[in-house]
Design a protein around this motif. Structure first.
Motif, PDB file in Angstrom:
ATOM      1  N   UNK A   1      -6.641  14.856  -8.546  1.00  0.00           N
ATOM      2  CA  UNK A   1      -5.268  14.501  -8.186  1.00  0.00           C
ATOM      3  C   UNK A   1      -4.773  15.305  -6.988  1.00  0.00           C
ATOM      4  N   UNK A   2      -5.223  16.542  -6.884  1.00  0.00           N
ATOM      5  CA  UNK A   2      -4.850  17.362  -5.723  1.00  0.00           C
ATOM      6  C   UNK A   2      -5.447  16.774  -4.450  1.00  0.00           C
ATOM      7  N   UNK A   3      -6.688  16.293  -4.531  1.00  0.00           N
ATOM      8  CA  UNK A   3      -7.314  15.640  -3.375  1.00  0.00           C
ATOM      9  C   UNK A   3      -6.560  14.357  -3.022  1.00  0.00           C
ATOM     10  N   UNK A   4      -6.239  13.565  -4.041  1.00  0.00           N
ATOM     11  CA  UNK A   4      -5.513  12.304  -3.812  1.00  0.00           C
ATOM     12  C   UNK A   4      -4.176  12.579  -3.128  1.00  0.00           C
ATOM     13  N   UNK A   5      -3.430  13.537  -3.654  1.00  0.00           N
ATOM     14  CA  UNK A   5      -2.123  13.864  -3.084  1.00  0.00           C
ATOM     15  C   UNK A   5      -2.257  14.327  -1.637  1.00  0.00           C
ATOM     16  N   UNK A   6      -3.257  15.154  -1.366  1.00  0.00           N
ATOM     17  CA  UNK A   6      -3.458  15.672  -0.006  1.00  0.00           C
ATOM     18  C   UNK A   6      -3.848  14.555   0.958  1.00  0.00           C
ATOM     19  N   UNK A   7      -4.773  13.698   0.538  1.00  0.00           N
ATOM     20  CA  UNK A   7      -5.343  12.709   1.465  1.00  0.00           C
ATOM     21  C   UNK A   7      -4.496  11.457   1.622  1.00  0.00           C
ATOM     22  N   UNK A   8      -3.472  11.268   0.797  1.00  0.00           N
ATOM     23  CA  UNK A   8      -2.601  10.107   1.023  1.00  0.00           C
ATOM     24  C   UNK A   8      -1.437  10.459   1.943  1.00  0.00           C
ATOM     25  N   UNK A   9      -1.411  11.716   2.410  1.00  0.00           N
ATOM     26  CA  UNK A   9      -0.349  12.132   3.324  1.00  0.00           C
ATOM     27  C   UNK A   9      -0.588  11.578   4.726  1.00  0.00           C
ATOM     28  N   UNK A  10       0.502  11.392   5.451  1.00  0.00           N
ATOM     29  CA  UNK A  10       0.444  10.882   6.820  1.00  0.00           C
ATOM     30  C   UNK A  10       1.743  11.236   7.527  1.00  0.00           C
ATOM     31  N   UNK A  11       1.667  11.346   8.841  1.00  0.00           N
ATOM     32  CA  UNK A  11       2.880  11.552   9.635  1.00  0.00           C
ATOM     33  C   UNK A  11       3.761  10.310   9.623  1.00  0.00           C
ATOM     34  N   UNK A  12       3.167   9.174   9.283  1.00  0.00           N
ATOM     35  CA  UNK A  12       3.927   7.924   9.156  1.00  0.00           C
ATOM     36  C   UNK A  12       4.480   7.873   7.733  1.00  0.00           C
ATOM     37  N   UNK A  13       5.780   8.076   7.584  1.00  0.00           N
ATOM     38  CA  UNK A  13       6.389   8.306   6.268  1.00  0.00           C
ATOM     39  C   UNK A  13       6.144   7.167   5.287  1.00  0.00           C
TER      40      UNK A  13
ATOM     41  N   UNK B   1     -11.918  10.898  -6.123  1.00  0.00           N
ATOM     42  CA  UNK B   1     -10.726  10.517  -5.353  1.00  0.00           C
ATOM     43  C   UNK B   1     -11.033   9.318  -4.458  1.00  0.00           C
ATOM     44  N   UNK B   2     -12.226   9.294  -3.869  1.00  0.00           N
ATOM     45  CA  UNK B   2     -12.627   8.148  -3.042  1.00  0.00           C
ATOM     46  C   UNK B   2     -12.663   6.869  -3.871  1.00  0.00           C
ATOM     47  N   UNK B   3     -13.173   6.971  -5.086  1.00  0.00           N
ATOM     48  CA  UNK B   3     -13.217   5.811  -5.987  1.00  0.00           C
ATOM     49  C   UNK B   3     -11.802   5.303  -6.270  1.00  0.00           C
ATOM     50  N   UNK B   4     -10.869   6.227  -6.535  1.00  0.00           N
ATOM     51  CA  UNK B   4      -9.494   5.818  -6.821  1.00  0.00           C
ATOM     52  C   UNK B   4      -8.833   5.190  -5.601  1.00  0.00           C
ATOM     53  N   UNK B   5      -9.128   5.706  -4.411  1.00  0.00           N
ATOM     54  CA  UNK B   5      -8.563   5.118  -3.197  1.00  0.00           C
ATOM     55  C   UNK B   5      -9.089   3.700  -2.978  1.00  0.00           C
ATOM     56  N   UNK B   6     -10.372   3.490  -3.226  1.00  0.00           N
ATOM     57  CA  UNK B   6     -10.928   2.134  -3.103  1.00  0.00           C
ATOM     58  C   UNK B   6     -10.211   1.197  -4.066  1.00  0.00           C
ATOM     59  N   UNK B   7     -10.061   1.652  -5.308  1.00  0.00           N
ATOM     60  CA  UNK B   7      -9.398   0.814  -6.320  1.00  0.00           C
ATOM     61  C   UNK B   7      -7.954   0.520  -5.927  1.00  0.00           C
ATOM     62  N   UNK B   8      -7.227   1.542  -5.504  1.00  0.00           N
ATOM     63  CA  UNK B   8      -5.819   1.352  -5.144  1.00  0.00           C
ATOM     64  C   UNK B   8      -5.678   0.414  -3.952  1.00  0.00           C
TER      65      UNK B   8
ATOM     66  N   UNK C   1      -0.766  -4.459   3.063  1.00  0.00           N
ATOM     67  CA  UNK C   1      -2.125  -4.662   3.581  1.00  0.00           C
ATOM     68  C   UNK C   1      -2.556  -3.459   4.419  1.00  0.00           C
ATOM     69  N   UNK C   2      -1.678  -2.996   5.285  1.00  0.00           N
ATOM     70  CA  UNK C   2      -2.049  -1.914   6.194  1.00  0.00           C
ATOM     71  C   UNK C   2      -2.218  -0.583   5.463  1.00  0.00           C
ATOM     72  N   UNK C   3      -1.378  -0.312   4.469  1.00  0.00           N
ATOM     73  CA  UNK C   3      -1.554   0.920   3.686  1.00  0.00           C
ATOM     74  C   UNK C   3      -2.836   0.824   2.851  1.00  0.00           C
ATOM     75  N   UNK C   4      -3.154  -0.365   2.375  1.00  0.00           N
ATOM     76  CA  UNK C   4      -4.449  -0.553   1.710  1.00  0.00           C
ATOM     77  C   UNK C   4      -5.597  -0.220   2.639  1.00  0.00           C
ATOM     78  N   UNK C   5      -5.503  -0.653   3.888  1.00  0.00           N
ATOM     79  CA  UNK C   5      -6.528  -0.320   4.887  1.00  0.00           C
ATOM     80  C   UNK C   5      -6.607   1.188   5.100  1.00  0.00           C
ATOM     81  N   UNK C   6      -5.450   1.854   5.121  1.00  0.00           N
ATOM     82  CA  UNK C   6      -5.404   3.305   5.291  1.00  0.00           C
ATOM     83  C   UNK C   6      -6.157   3.988   4.147  1.00  0.00           C
ATOM     84  N   UNK C   7      -5.932   3.528   2.910  1.00  0.00           N
ATOM     85  CA  UNK C   7      -6.587   4.153   1.762  1.00  0.00           C
ATOM     86  C   UNK C   7      -8.093   3.898   1.769  1.00  0.00           C
ATOM     87  N   UNK C   8      -8.508   2.704   2.184  1.00  0.00           N
ATOM     88  CA  UNK C   8      -9.936   2.454   2.362  1.00  0.00           C
ATOM     89  C   UNK C   8     -10.524   3.450   3.361  1.00  0.00           C
TER      90      UNK C   8
END
Length: 337
Positions: free
Chosen positions: A31-43, A84-91, A122-129
């Protein structure tokens, strides 16, 4: 000896509690990895991603990666980023699916596409992929990269295959099982298979855990198909009858259509084409699915795949992890009861 699934057990209903407890410490790291890697300068990106990621999902797929590692007594931490990569693919696939389906609910909340719109989803899904592939590359294993990238491609193929089968009531059971093997079971299988790779446990362990995840994924999807006609929004986290109104030809529909009278088949054709979608039509569809035995037989198939998942663990010695993974299968099937 073939395993037997008792959906309600002898003393208590099967639960995810054992696998949740088994993986709790590792899941905190994930969850710490997920929280860190879903961050972006684009709010909008962390805002939209967080709406779904923090939306109360069971984290079933990354949990399977962690449980598989525990089964193998893996002492390292590589599986944290990979889970975390698996969860990002799923999300990412959920965000895209909700746009395709025009869904209104996801995990008991308004679907992200209704709040932020289809383009943003769609675009945030692409970001998570993209984030998922960054995590795979950081792991450094070409074998892991191959497993997860192949699963991502197969999932997309399965979704397209489902789209082409949508509203086609003549879809066969074999074709439908092929669709769910791709769109659902492929990620379950990959989530389990990457742990023996990082644990260097060998080909036999990889094949066994792949089979466990794949069969669990198929059982999981078949139960979802059944409860779309037999449950409520609180249980499902989405609207009851969504599959029916979307014209998704799932196994209960395939079986009910094949077993129905000429009048019944005419109803199913009209319903799947979008001409019979009222609450009364849904109630009629549910009656047909029950009266033809389609609901019971869908659940029996789910139990069959569940037994196959449990049997795939036969080569592993008894352990807390093995018991938790077996109960996770029993829980997946018991959700419909």
């Amino acid at each position: 000896m073939t395993a037997t699934i008792h959906p309600l057990g002898d003393k208590r209903p099967p639960s995810l509690d054992p696998i949740i407890a088994l993986t709790a410490e590792d899941m905190n790291a994930v969850n710490a990895v997920i929280l860190d890697r879903m961050q972006s300068k684009v709010a909008m990106i962390p805002e939209l991603a967080g709406h779904l990621i923090a939306g109360g999902g069971k984290r079933m797929r990354p949990m399977l990666t962690l449980a598989s590692a525990a089964l193998l007594d893996y002492p390292g931490t590589r599986h944290h980023k990979l889970a975390a990569a698996v969860e990002f693919i799923h999300t990412a696939t959920l965000l895209h699916d909700d746009v395709v389906d025009g869904s209104e609910m996801r995990r008991g909340k308004r679907a992200a596409n209704l709040i932020w719109g289809n383009p943003a989803s769609v675009l945030v899904g692409d970001f998570l992929f993209s984030r998922s592939f960054e995590l795979m590359v950081e792991d450094g294993s070409l074998k892991v990269l191959k497993i997860l990238s192949h699963a991502s491609a197969v999932i997309a193929e399965g979704e397209v295959d489902q789209l082409t089968a949508q509203r086609r009531v003549e879809t066969t059971e074999d074709h439908y099982l092929k669709i769910i093997d791709a769109k659902t079971a492929a990620l379950f299988a990959a989530a389990c298979r990457i742990s023996p790779v990082v644990a260097e446990a060998g080909d036999e362990a990889e094949e066994s855990l792949d089979a466990y995840g794949r069969n669990l994924g198929i059982a999981f999807q078949l139960v979802d198909d059944a409860i779309d006609y037999a449950s409520d929004e609180a249980t499902m986290g989405k609207g009851r009858g969504d599959d029916f109104r979307d014209g998704k030809v799932t196994l209960p529909v395939i079986l009910a259509h094949a077993r129905g009278s000429e009048e019944d088949r005419a109803f199913w054709k009209a319903a799947m084409q979008g001409d019979r979608t009222s609450d009364d039509d849904l109630a009629h569809a549910t009656r047909l699915i029950r009266s033809t035995g389609a609901l019971a037989d869908t659940m029996e198939r789910a139990r069959l795949y569940g037994r196959r998942a449990i049997d795939a663990l036969a080569a592993f010695p008894a352990s807390r992890a093995k018991s938790a993974m077996i109960e996770a299968v029993e829980f997946a099937v018991a959700r419909a009861y």
